[in-house]
Design an enzyme around this catalytic site. Structure first.
Site, PDB file in Angstrom:
ATOM      1  N   ASP A   1       9.530  12.336 -11.506  1.00  0.00           N
ATOM      2  CA  ASP A   1      10.190  11.142 -12.015  1.00  0.00           C
ATOM      3  C   ASP A   1       9.254  10.503 -13.035  1.00  0.00           C
ATOM      4  OD1 ASP A   1       8.471  10.677  -9.904  1.00  0.00           O
ATOM      5  OD2 ASP A   1      10.006   9.847  -8.605  1.00  0.00           O
TER       6      ASP A   1
ATOM      7  N   GLU B   1      13.775   4.774  -9.653  1.00  0.00           N
ATOM      8  CA  GLU B   1      13.724   3.532  -8.874  1.00  0.00           C
ATOM      9  C   GLU B   1      15.060   2.803  -8.850  1.00  0.00           C
ATOM     10  OE1 GLU B   1      11.434   2.755  -6.992  1.00  0.00           O
ATOM     11  OE2 GLU B   1       9.599   3.704  -7.700  1.00  0.00           O
TER      12      GLU B   1
HETATM   13 ZN   LIG Z   1       9.542   3.730  -5.489  1.00  0.00          ZN
HETATM   14 ZN   LIG Z   2       8.810   6.788  -5.935  1.00  0.00          ZN
END
Ligand SMILES: [Zn+2]
Ligand SMILES: [Zn+2]
Length: 471
Positions: free
Chosen positions: A127, A197
């Site tokens: 990510d 997130e």
């Molecule tokens: Zn997080």
């Molecule tokens: Zn994370």
């Protein structure tokens, strides 16, 4: 079988690459494997062991450069849906080691493909995004970034969930797989996913055709740093590993008026208080005790002044679950309790509470494929030592990584935990009155970079090599 002279040459190269006592200890398992391979005298065993030695030594020698990358990423975080510079940097890193790279895929997502002959296709995901948190770690490379959030408020920005660790391990793994391309066959796809997130990035990449426009993976792997696990170790969970989550907006409506003439009103503040307490009985009284579930009211806003009963109160809830059936039961319970209590309070028809599930911020549970998880686990044990692989309980935290398994293709996935805390800090936290460990998302969370990054690179590379066809 490798010639004995070759093996000794590799051994001496390897021992020169070991820079600390700690690393020497951690590589005992690899040496033991090598000796076993020598004793068995099989070509395959020696070749595999030799590959593990190379993973170990190359991960160690890449570290100095990877730390520079980590410092840069840590000091320059970007919020979800705004990861343009981060994505650009990772694209350059992948191109520089021979990947064909596509950017702007599903927002700021990136896809790197390394084709290396016929064989399995392994996808590795990192990510990219950071959080609206003002860093307080005091680190020399701490983030000082400030920006405006989507509501226009000025916020600090920090990699408080350690996605900078993930990206650094991702780049290290790409470098090692490229350097070791003679030792595997198949295709490696490395993806940088935006907006983890906020829960939208994995879905955006899948909706953009991730599994259709690029080679379809046989396996998808990811790691996440752990704020309560010792650096040098990895945690593995077979089956359900991280919960599904949904955000719910609840608007409790009443009839406004003067605080002194409350009998002429329907007070949404008192009603909200009753609803909040009523919601506590969903998990404690309505769910089977063996079905994990959470209902949390994280925010409540209503009213403007001491003596005014407002029109409405806004509540924000998160729910956590491991199955679609439990999710439906939680949502039905919230709606029934909110509307039933409003009716009991005499709120007139047309003013009942409004329940809105934010589907765009909802994600399913992350379920690790048991067989793949066992295979990844034993590949990592061969590199890190069996004692450094820790069986880990499922957590109620959520991750949109689970989406990669929840498509028509039903691809096996595995996310493992990467320890990121020194043993000293863990021991200190366990003493009576000791300093508690900062959790993920804390403004004090500061992973121990060297051991964490080296372990992440070794673990992910070893897992990928095991899944890829050997030459
Ligand atoms: Zn997080
Ligand atoms: Zn994370």
């Amino acid at each position: 079988m490798l010639a004995t002279a070759t093996i000794f040459r590799q051994l001496s190269y390897f021992s020169r690459a070991l820079s600390s006592c700690c690393e020497r200890k951690r590589t005992k398992a690899v040496l033991a494997l090598l000796l076993a391979a020598l004793a068995s005298g099989t070509t395959i065993a020696v070749a595999q062991t030799s590959a593990l030695l190379e993973v170990e030594s190359r991960a160690n020698s890449e570290y100095a450069n990877l730390f520079l990358l980590y410092r840069h990423l840590h000091a320059n975080p970007e919020l979800s849906f705004h990861e343009s510079k981060t994505s650009e940097l990772l694209q350059q890193e992948l191109r520089s080691v021979g990947f064909e790279v596509t950017g702007n895929f599903g927002g700021h997502g990136l896809v790197g493909v390394f084709r290396n002959g016929a064989g399995p296709t392994v996808m590795i995901r990192t990510d990219l995004d950071a959080l609206p948190v003002t860093e307080q770690t005091g680190l020399e490379y701490a983030s000082r970034v400030k920006t405006k959030d989507d509501q226009g408020n000025e916020v600090g920005v920090m990699h408080a969930c350690g996605h900078d660790v993930h990206m650094t391990c991702f780049v290290g793994t790409a470098r090692l797989l490229s350097q070791l391309k003679d030792r595997w066959r198949g295709t490696v796809i490395m993806i940088g996913q935006p907006a983890e997130e906020r829960g939208g990035g994995a879905k955006a990449m899948l909706d953009a055709g991730l599994f259709q426009k690029f080679p379809k993976p046989n396996y998808v792997l990811a790691l996440h740093d752990a704020a309560n696990l010792e650096a040098g170790r990895v945690g593995v969970t077979e089956g359900p590993a991280l919960a599904g989550t949904s955000s719910v907006d609840l608007t409790v409506r009443g009839i406004s008026g003067h605080g002194a003439w409350s009998y002429t009103t329907k007070d949404p503040i008192v009603l909200s208080a009753q609803i909040i307490l009523g919601l506590q009985t969903i998990v404690s009284r309505e769910m089977r005790a063996i079905d994990p579930a959470v209902v949390t009211v994280g925010s409540i806003h209503g009213g403007t002044k001491h003596n005014i009963i407002p029109d409405e109160v806004q509540l924000q809830l998160t729910i956590r679950f491991f199955s679609d059936a439990v999710r439906s039961q939680l949502l039905a319970g919230i709606e029934r309790i909110a509307k039933g209590m409003a009716q009991a309070a005499g709120v007139p028809p047309g003013r009942e509470p409004i329940v809105r599930v934010r589907e765009e911020e909802s994600i399913g549970p992350t379920v690790n494929h048991p067989e793949l998880t066992r295979r990844v686990s034993s590949a990592m044990a061969a590199t890190l030592g069996k004692s450094n692989i820790v069986p880990t309980e499922p957590v109620m935290g959520g991750e949109d990584f689970g989406y990669f398994a929840r498509t028509a293709e039903s691809i096996p996935i595995c996310m493992f935990w990467l320890g990121a805390v020194t043993r000293e800090k863990i021991e200190e936290s366990q003493k009576p009155g000791g300093k508690p460990l900062p959790s993920l998302h804390s403004n004090l969370y500061a992973p121990a970079p060297e051991t964490t990054i080296k372990t992440g690179v070794k673990a992910m590379t070893a897992a990928a090599l095991d899944l890829l066809g050997k030459k």
